[in-house]
Write a protein that holds these residues in place. Structure first.
Motif, short mmCIF file in Angstrom:
data_model
loop_
_atom_site.label_atom_id
_atom_site.label_comp_id
_atom_site.label_asym_id
_atom_site.label_seq_id
_atom_site.Cartn_x
_atom_site.Cartn_y
_atom_site.Cartn_z
N ILE A 168 -8.22 6.16 -5.54
CA ILE A 168 -7.35 5.80 -6.65
C ILE A 168 -7.54 4.31 -6.94
CG2 ILE A 168 -4.97 5.68 -7.48
CD1 ILE A 168 -4.44 7.89 -5.21
N ILE A 169 -7.84 4.00 -8.19
CA ILE A 169 -7.97 2.61 -8.63
C ILE A 169 -6.91 2.40 -9.69
CG2 ILE A 169 -9.46 0.87 -9.66
CD1 ILE A 169 -11.87 2.61 -8.71
N GLY A 170 -6.02 1.47 -9.44
CA GLY A 170 -4.95 1.15 -10.39
C GLY A 170 -5.08 -0.28 -10.85
N ARG A 171 -5.07 -0.46 -12.14
CA ARG A 171 -5.24 -1.82 -12.69
C ARG A 171 -3.93 -2.36 -13.23
NH1 ARG A 171 -10.94 -1.32 -15.86
NH2 ARG A 171 -11.77 0.26 -14.49
N SER A 172 -3.71 -3.63 -12.94
CA SER A 172 -2.52 -4.31 -13.42
C SER A 172 -2.68 -5.80 -13.15
CB SER A 172 -1.28 -3.80 -12.71
OG SER A 172 -0.16 -4.54 -13.10
N GLY A 180 -4.95 -5.45 -9.57
CA GLY A 180 -4.45 -4.11 -9.30
C GLY A 180 -4.47 -3.75 -7.84
N VAL A 181 -4.64 -2.47 -7.59
CA VAL A 181 -4.61 -1.93 -6.24
C VAL A 181 -5.64 -0.81 -6.14
CG1 VAL A 181 -2.79 -0.26 -6.82
CG2 VAL A 181 -3.08 -0.98 -4.46
N ALA A 182 -6.16 -0.63 -4.94
CA ALA A 182 -7.08 0.49 -4.68
C ALA A 182 -6.64 1.16 -3.38
CB ALA A 182 -8.52 0.00 -4.56
N LEU A 183 -6.73 2.47 -3.39
CA LEU A 183 -6.42 3.21 -2.18
C LEU A 183 -7.26 4.47 -2.11
CD1 LEU A 183 -3.15 5.17 -2.66
CD2 LEU A 183 -3.67 3.33 -4.22
N ALA A 184 -7.53 4.86 -0.90
CA ALA A 184 -8.16 6.15 -0.64
C ALA A 184 -7.17 6.91 0.22
CB ALA A 184 -9.50 5.98 0.07
N ARG A 196 8.53 4.55 -4.86
CA ARG A 196 8.38 3.64 -3.72
C ARG A 196 6.94 3.14 -3.56
NH1 ARG A 196 10.46 7.45 0.85
NH2 ARG A 196 9.26 8.85 -0.47
N THR A 197 5.97 3.82 -4.18
CA THR A 197 4.57 3.39 -4.07
C THR A 197 4.23 2.25 -5.02
OG1 THR A 197 3.70 4.92 -5.74
CG2 THR A 197 3.86 5.74 -3.46
N GLY A 198 5.01 2.10 -6.08
CA GLY A 198 4.72 1.08 -7.09
C GLY A 198 3.57 1.44 -8.00
N LEU A 199 2.96 2.60 -7.81
CA LEU A 199 1.79 2.97 -8.61
C LEU A 199 2.15 3.29 -10.05
CD1 LEU A 199 -0.11 5.14 -5.97
CD2 LEU A 199 -0.61 2.79 -6.66
N GLY A 200 3.37 3.71 -10.29
CA GLY A 200 3.79 4.03 -11.65
C GLY A 200 3.85 2.82 -12.56
N ALA A 201 3.91 1.62 -12.00
CA ALA A 201 3.99 0.39 -12.80
C ALA A 201 2.61 -0.10 -13.24
CB ALA A 201 4.68 -0.70 -12.00
N LEU A 202 1.57 0.55 -12.76
CA LEU A 202 0.21 0.10 -13.10
C LEU A 202 -0.16 0.55 -14.49
CD1 LEU A 202 -1.41 0.87 -9.66
CD2 LEU A 202 -0.74 -1.36 -10.54
N SER A 203 -0.89 -0.29 -15.21
CA SER A 203 -1.24 0.01 -16.60
C SER A 203 -2.33 1.07 -16.72
CB SER A 203 -1.67 -1.27 -17.31
OG SER A 203 -2.76 -1.87 -16.64
N GLU A 204 -3.16 1.19 -15.72
CA GLU A 204 -4.27 2.14 -15.77
C GLU A 204 -4.48 2.71 -14.38
OE1 GLU A 204 -8.65 1.46 -17.17
OE2 GLU A 204 -7.34 -0.04 -18.10
N LEU A 205 -4.51 4.01 -14.25
CA LEU A 205 -4.77 4.66 -12.96
C LEU A 205 -5.92 5.63 -13.13
CD1 LEU A 205 -1.33 5.68 -11.40
CD2 LEU A 205 -3.07 4.26 -10.35
N GLU A 206 -6.88 5.55 -12.25
CA GLU A 206 -7.93 6.57 -12.24
C GLU A 206 -8.02 7.17 -10.85
OE1 GLU A 206 -12.15 4.75 -12.25
OE2 GLU A 206 -10.99 3.37 -13.49
N VAL A 207 -8.16 8.48 -10.81
CA VAL A 207 -8.22 9.21 -9.54
C VAL A 207 -9.56 9.92 -9.48
CG1 VAL A 207 -7.15 10.99 -8.11
CG2 VAL A 207 -5.72 9.54 -9.56
#
Length: 191
Positions: free
Chosen positions: A111-115, A150-154, A171-182
Protein backbone atom coordinates in the motif's frame (compact mmCIF):
# COMPACT_ATOMS: atom_id res chain seq x y z
CA UNK A 1 19.59 6.65 4.50
CA UNK A 2 16.71 4.35 3.64
CA UNK A 3 15.04 4.60 0.25
CA UNK A 4 11.76 3.27 -1.13
CA UNK A 5 11.70 2.60 -4.87
CA UNK A 6 8.60 1.36 -6.64
CA UNK A 7 9.03 0.71 -10.36
CA UNK A 8 5.91 0.26 -12.52
CA UNK A 9 6.17 -2.14 -15.44
CA UNK A 10 5.86 -0.94 -19.02
CA UNK A 11 2.83 -2.23 -20.94
CA UNK A 12 4.97 -4.65 -22.98
CA UNK A 13 7.18 -5.92 -20.14
CA UNK A 14 5.93 -9.55 -20.05
CA UNK A 15 8.40 -10.86 -22.64
CA UNK A 16 11.30 -9.08 -20.94
CA UNK A 17 10.25 -10.46 -17.57
CA UNK A 18 10.23 -13.97 -19.08
CA UNK A 19 13.86 -13.59 -20.24
CA UNK A 20 15.86 -15.84 -17.89
CA UNK A 21 19.16 -14.16 -18.75
CA UNK A 22 17.75 -10.75 -17.81
CA UNK A 23 16.28 -12.22 -14.63
CA UNK A 24 19.70 -13.53 -13.64
CA UNK A 25 21.24 -10.11 -14.36
CA UNK A 26 18.59 -8.52 -12.13
CA UNK A 27 19.21 -10.97 -9.30
CA UNK A 28 22.99 -10.60 -9.60
CA UNK A 29 22.63 -6.84 -9.42
CA UNK A 30 20.40 -7.12 -6.36
CA UNK A 31 22.88 -9.52 -4.73
CA UNK A 32 25.25 -6.55 -4.48
CA UNK A 33 22.70 -4.83 -2.21
CA UNK A 34 21.62 -7.88 -0.18
CA UNK A 35 23.04 -6.60 3.11
CA UNK A 36 21.25 -3.27 2.78
CA UNK A 37 17.84 -4.58 1.62
CA UNK A 38 14.87 -3.92 3.90
CA UNK A 39 12.22 -5.28 1.53
CA UNK A 40 11.93 -6.36 -2.07
CA UNK A 41 9.53 -8.11 -4.39
CA UNK A 42 7.23 -7.86 -7.36
CA UNK A 43 3.75 -6.41 -7.38
CA UNK A 44 1.26 -8.66 -9.14
CA UNK A 45 -1.89 -8.44 -11.23
CA UNK A 46 -5.17 -9.86 -9.87
CA UNK A 47 -4.06 -13.33 -11.02
CA UNK A 48 -1.16 -13.06 -8.51
CA UNK A 49 1.12 -14.43 -11.25
CA UNK A 50 1.75 -11.57 -13.70
CA UNK A 51 4.22 -8.95 -12.47
CA UNK A 52 3.11 -5.31 -12.63
CA UNK A 53 6.11 -3.70 -10.95
CA UNK A 54 8.92 -4.09 -8.42
CA UNK A 55 9.53 -2.82 -4.90
CA UNK A 56 12.99 -2.25 -3.45
CA UNK A 57 13.48 -0.69 -0.02
CA UNK A 58 17.13 -0.39 0.91
CA UNK A 59 19.82 1.53 2.72
CA UNK A 60 22.06 3.64 0.47
CA UNK A 61 24.58 6.35 1.31
CA UNK A 62 22.91 9.23 -0.53
CA UNK A 63 20.17 10.46 -2.84
CA UNK A 64 22.65 10.24 -5.73
CA UNK A 65 23.30 6.59 -4.85
CA UNK A 66 19.53 5.95 -4.91
CA UNK A 67 19.24 7.51 -8.36
CA UNK A 68 22.19 5.41 -9.54
CA UNK A 69 20.62 2.26 -8.08
CA UNK A 70 17.55 2.87 -10.28
CA UNK A 71 19.47 3.93 -13.39
CA UNK A 72 21.82 0.93 -13.42
CA UNK A 73 19.28 -1.76 -12.52
CA UNK A 74 19.23 -4.30 -15.41
CA UNK A 75 15.43 -4.44 -15.72
CA UNK A 76 15.37 -0.66 -15.98
CA UNK A 77 18.09 -0.59 -18.66
CA UNK A 78 16.24 -3.30 -20.63
CA UNK A 79 12.95 -1.36 -20.65
CA UNK A 80 10.92 -3.43 -18.17
CA UNK A 81 9.79 -0.33 -16.27
CA UNK A 82 7.58 2.54 -17.39
CA UNK A 83 8.29 4.76 -14.38
CA UNK A 84 9.91 4.86 -10.96
CA UNK A 85 8.55 6.33 -7.77
CA UNK A 86 11.39 6.99 -5.34
CA UNK A 87 11.32 8.49 -1.87
CA UNK A 88 13.34 8.62 1.29
CA UNK A 89 11.94 6.05 3.71
CA UNK A 90 11.78 6.11 7.49
CA UNK A 91 11.45 2.51 8.67
CA UNK A 92 8.92 2.84 11.51
CA UNK A 93 9.10 -0.88 12.33
CA UNK A 94 12.90 -0.91 12.50
CA UNK A 95 13.17 -4.29 10.80
CA UNK A 96 13.30 -5.97 7.41
CA UNK A 97 10.71 -8.15 5.69
CA UNK A 98 12.78 -11.22 6.54
CA UNK A 99 12.07 -10.59 10.23
CA UNK A 100 8.31 -10.78 9.71
CA UNK A 101 6.83 -13.87 11.34
CA UNK A 102 3.35 -14.02 9.80
CA UNK A 103 1.57 -16.93 8.18
CA UNK A 104 3.07 -17.73 4.78
CA UNK A 105 -0.25 -19.03 3.40
CA UNK A 106 -1.95 -15.62 3.34
CA UNK A 107 -1.50 -13.17 0.46
CA UNK A 108 0.54 -10.01 0.84
CA UNK A 109 -0.24 -6.48 -0.27
CA UNK A 110 1.74 -3.28 -0.83
CA UNK A 111 0.00 0.00 0.00
CA UNK A 112 1.39 3.38 -1.04
CA UNK A 113 -0.42 6.41 0.35
CA UNK A 114 0.47 9.91 -0.71
CA UNK A 115 -0.01 13.02 1.35
CA UNK A 116 1.86 16.18 2.21
CA UNK A 117 0.05 16.49 5.54
CA UNK A 118 2.82 15.16 7.75
CA UNK A 119 3.89 11.99 9.41
CA UNK A 120 1.98 8.71 9.47
CA UNK A 121 0.54 7.29 12.67
CA UNK A 122 3.28 5.87 14.91
CA UNK A 123 3.58 2.09 14.85
CA UNK A 124 2.88 1.92 18.60
CA UNK A 125 -0.59 3.44 18.18
CA UNK A 126 -1.72 1.28 15.25
CA UNK A 127 -4.49 -1.25 15.88
CA UNK A 128 -3.03 -4.53 17.16
CA UNK A 129 -4.74 -6.48 14.35
CA UNK A 130 -2.84 -4.37 11.79
CA UNK A 131 0.45 -4.29 13.65
CA UNK A 132 0.68 -8.09 13.76
CA UNK A 133 0.15 -8.21 9.98
CA UNK A 134 2.64 -5.48 9.06
CA UNK A 135 5.66 -6.56 7.06
CA UNK A 136 6.84 -3.05 6.24
CA UNK A 137 5.71 0.35 7.53
CA UNK A 138 7.30 3.71 7.05
CA UNK A 139 7.09 7.40 6.28
CA UNK A 140 7.84 8.62 2.76
CA UNK A 141 9.50 11.94 2.07
CA UNK A 142 10.78 13.62 -1.06
CA UNK A 143 14.26 12.74 -2.26
CA UNK A 144 15.69 16.21 -2.46
CA UNK A 145 13.93 18.26 0.16
CA UNK A 146 12.80 15.63 2.62
CA UNK A 147 9.26 17.05 2.74
CA UNK A 148 6.52 14.61 3.83
CA UNK A 149 5.16 12.60 0.90
CA UNK A 150 3.07 9.88 2.54
CA UNK A 151 3.31 6.40 3.94
CA UNK A 152 4.09 2.93 2.62
CA UNK A 153 3.23 -0.39 4.13
CA UNK A 154 3.23 -4.03 3.21
CA UNK A 155 0.70 -6.19 4.97
CA UNK A 156 -0.37 -9.81 5.04
CA UNK A 157 -4.12 -10.42 5.10
CA UNK A 158 -6.64 -13.13 4.19
CA UNK A 159 -7.88 -11.14 1.16
CA UNK A 160 -8.30 -7.69 -0.36
CA UNK A 161 -11.51 -7.04 1.61
CA UNK A 162 -9.57 -7.48 4.86
CA UNK A 163 -6.98 -4.97 3.62
CA UNK A 164 -9.73 -2.49 2.73
CA UNK A 165 -11.23 -2.88 6.22
CA UNK A 166 -7.84 -2.20 7.82
CA UNK A 167 -7.39 0.91 5.68
CA UNK A 168 -10.84 2.22 6.63
CA UNK A 169 -10.06 1.93 10.34
CA UNK A 170 -9.62 5.57 11.45
CA UNK A 171 -6.87 4.54 13.89
CA UNK A 172 -4.55 3.81 10.92
CA UNK A 173 -4.69 7.37 9.58
CA UNK A 174 -4.81 5.98 6.04
CA UNK A 175 -8.18 7.55 5.32
CA UNK A 176 -6.61 11.02 5.51
CA UNK A 177 -4.26 10.30 2.61
CA UNK A 178 -5.03 12.00 -0.70
CA UNK A 179 -4.09 9.01 -2.84
CA UNK A 180 -3.96 5.32 -1.94
CA UNK A 181 -2.86 2.52 -4.20
CA UNK A 182 -2.99 -1.13 -3.23
CA UNK A 183 -1.00 -3.79 -5.05
CA UNK A 184 -0.86 -7.54 -4.73
CA UNK A 185 2.72 -8.20 -3.62
CA UNK A 186 5.04 -11.03 -2.71
CA UNK A 187 8.51 -11.39 -1.22
CA UNK A 188 11.21 -11.16 -3.87
CA UNK A 189 14.62 -12.66 -4.31
CA UNK A 190 16.20 -15.65 -5.93
CA UNK A 191 13.96 -18.65 -6.43
Amino acid sequence: MDFFVYSRDAADAADLRADQELLEEHWSYMDRFAESMIARGPTLDTDRETATGSLHVLVLPSVDAAREFVALEPNNRAGVYREHLAWRFENLLGRSMWEFSGRAAEPRFLIIGRSHLGRPVSAETLPAELLERLILYGALSTLDGGEPAGVALAVQAPDRQAVDALMEDVRTGLGALSELEVHNWEFGGRR
